[in-house]
Design a protein around this motif. Structure first.
Motif: not given
Length: 501
Positions: A106-118
């Motif tokens: 599932x979605x992990x904390x780091x996914x949120x960070x990189x998604x924010x950057x994108x």
């Protein structure tokens, strides 16, 4: 240009980015079957051994769709929080991103960070589930998480398996359909942005560029706009995934230029390479990385000091996100004070120094920076940044000490919360917010001192949650700190390298 697609893959560590990239290279015929191996874009021995991506790696693929030939430029990016600077640079060179989520985790904390950057960069996001062939895959449940995160339609989420190749062909078609073609900037003189570079003993500095306008070929006269250094291009080429020379690189393409420059410190990430007659200002570059952890590195034998200095200079050419400056210690001799983006970054750099340059090193206790204001003495009223515990002033001299704090996001299965609460208390964390994050998982938002985060917090978090919790953090600012220096004495003599705050 309309047949070019530039995209990257972003995901949490170990969600299958490199395996998915392998299948893409196989399907597009970029690599011959007999040369195929696992993690083909992870060229460093250390990356293969640990199964993680440390360096971003560009590759160019050719693909035929509906009778048209397309050029697909993929940049494979690292997933660990310590290498988010690599990711931020890769995102600047592309127009779209595949957001890869592991169907078993599932979605992990780091996914949120990189998604924010994108999202900040304004990229087109294509949501994809990986590992759907696994018996542990919870496809519908994880799809619901992604829908909540991206506010998209469940039908937009593609299902793939890097292991079996299922869904990868559909994903390539989706990239062609959804990722916009590069748009040229005005003007026809050659201008390009450096997103990475490396050093070769024979060829000098090789810069990795995204061409923004015009074109470049061999023997063109070029200039680094920020460094104001001119040079002749010895070779231009593309990544396939090895370096392959080509006649020229045009607007929208990703490739490399061999500069022939041998001295370090001229080429830098974010600089603009342009034609000598270009009169425009440099392109908008990248944020500068801010080291968060500091450690001193000394050679075991002082005879190796010069070798260590040269080795750090060469490493800096392939990893621009760490810093180093000379220092000396009575007990350990001459060495370097180095700044890193995190504990894993520190570990990787020291490991590379050992492997690639055959150096035996002494590495001091990692520390962070403090801001101190003097109450008395010759520096009364002055504020100073302290990088090393051995230079931390005595308590009586100070009126105020400030330290960096971080905003931290943790995603964990709810059943582990009772184990985690004492850990947060132990590390002085202040819980700001918590919410249900789909299914049986909770997202926690907290603030804590950076010094506590560096005190093995990540390892303890993994241990208390049986490896299921994930974490990402960003520096928030400075706050007052209640800390003192602890010296360690050996035979009644203070050893500065052992001091800690």
């Amino acid at each position: 240009m309309e047949n070019i697609r530039n995209f990257s893959i972003i995901a949490h560590i170990d969600h299958g980015k490199s395996t998915l990239a392998d299948r893409m290279l196989e399907i597009t015929g970029t690599i011959e079957k007999r040369k195929m191996q696992d993690q083909v874009l992870d060229s460093m021995e250390l990356e293969r051994e640990r199964g993680i991506t440390i360096k971003m790696q560009p590759v160019r693929m050719k693909y035929k769709h509906e009778g048209k030939d397309y050029i697909l430029n993929l940049i494979d990016t690292p997933g660990h929080i310590d290498f988010s600077y690599e990711v931020s640079r890769a995102l600047k060179a592309v127009e779209g991103s595949i957001l890869l989520v592991d169907a078993t985790q599932g979605v992990q904390a780091q996914t949120l960070t990189t998604l924010g950057m994108a999202r900040e960069t304004g990229l087109k996001i294509i949501p994809v589930l990986s590992k759907v062939d696994s018996p542990l895959a919870r496809v519908e449940e994880i799809k619901a998480e992604v829908v909540k995160l991206l506010e998209c339609d469940p039908s937009e989420i593609l299902e793939t398996s890097g292991k079996t190749g299922e869904g990868v062909e559909d994903l390539l078609k989706e990239v062609i359909k959804k990722v916009p073609a590069p748009t040229p900037i005005e003007g026809d003189t050659f201008r390009s942005l450096i997103f990475d570079f490396k050093y070769s003993t024979h060829k000098g500095v090789i810069v990795f560029i995204r061409v923004m306008s015009g074109s470049v070929s061999r023997n063109n006269q070029l200039i680094f706009k920020v460094a104001k250094e001119t040079f002749n291009s010895i070779e231009t080429g593309i990544f396939s995934p090895d370096e392959v020379p080509v006649e020229k690189l045009s607007a929208g393409e990703i490739g490399y230029i061999v500069t022939g420059i041998k001295e370090p410190g001229i080429a830098s990430v974010g600089d603009t390479v342009a034609s000598l007659n270009d009169t425009n200002p440099p392109l908008h570059g990248y944020m500068l990385p801010r080291p968060v952890v500091w450690a001193s590195i000394y050679p075991e034998s002082q005879d190796d000091f010069t070798t260590l200095k040269q080795s750090l200079g060469k490493l800096k050419l392939s990893d621009s996100s760490f810093t180093f400056e000379e220092e000396s210690s009575g007990a350990l001799g001459r060495g370097f004070r180095c700044g890193f983006l995190g504990m894993l970054h520190l570990e990787i750099i020291t490991e590379r120094l050992h492997r690639e340059f055959d150096l035996d090193l002494v590495v001091t206790m990692p520390t962070i920076t403090y801001e101190v204001t003097y109450r008395s003495g010759p520096k009364m009223g002055k504020t100073e940044i302290i990088y090393s515990p051995s230079y931390f002033p005595d308590e009586g001299l100070l009126s105020n000490i400030r330290e960096p704090w971080v905003n931290c996001t943790i995603i964990t299965p709810s059943r582990f919360l009772p184990n985690l609460m004492p850990l947060f208390y132990d590390h002085e964390a202040e819980l700001q917010d918590s919410e249900n994050f789909g299914g049986d998982r909770t997202r926690l938002v907290m603030k804590m001192p950076l010094r506590e985060l560096m005190r093995n917090f990540f390892d303890k978090l993994k241990s208390a949650s049986s490896g299921f919790a994930s974490m990402s953090y960003e520096i928030e600012g400075m706050r007052d700190a209640n800390v003192v220096r602890m010296d360690i004495l050996v035979a009644d003599e203070i050893i500065p390298a052992f001091s800690k705050v």
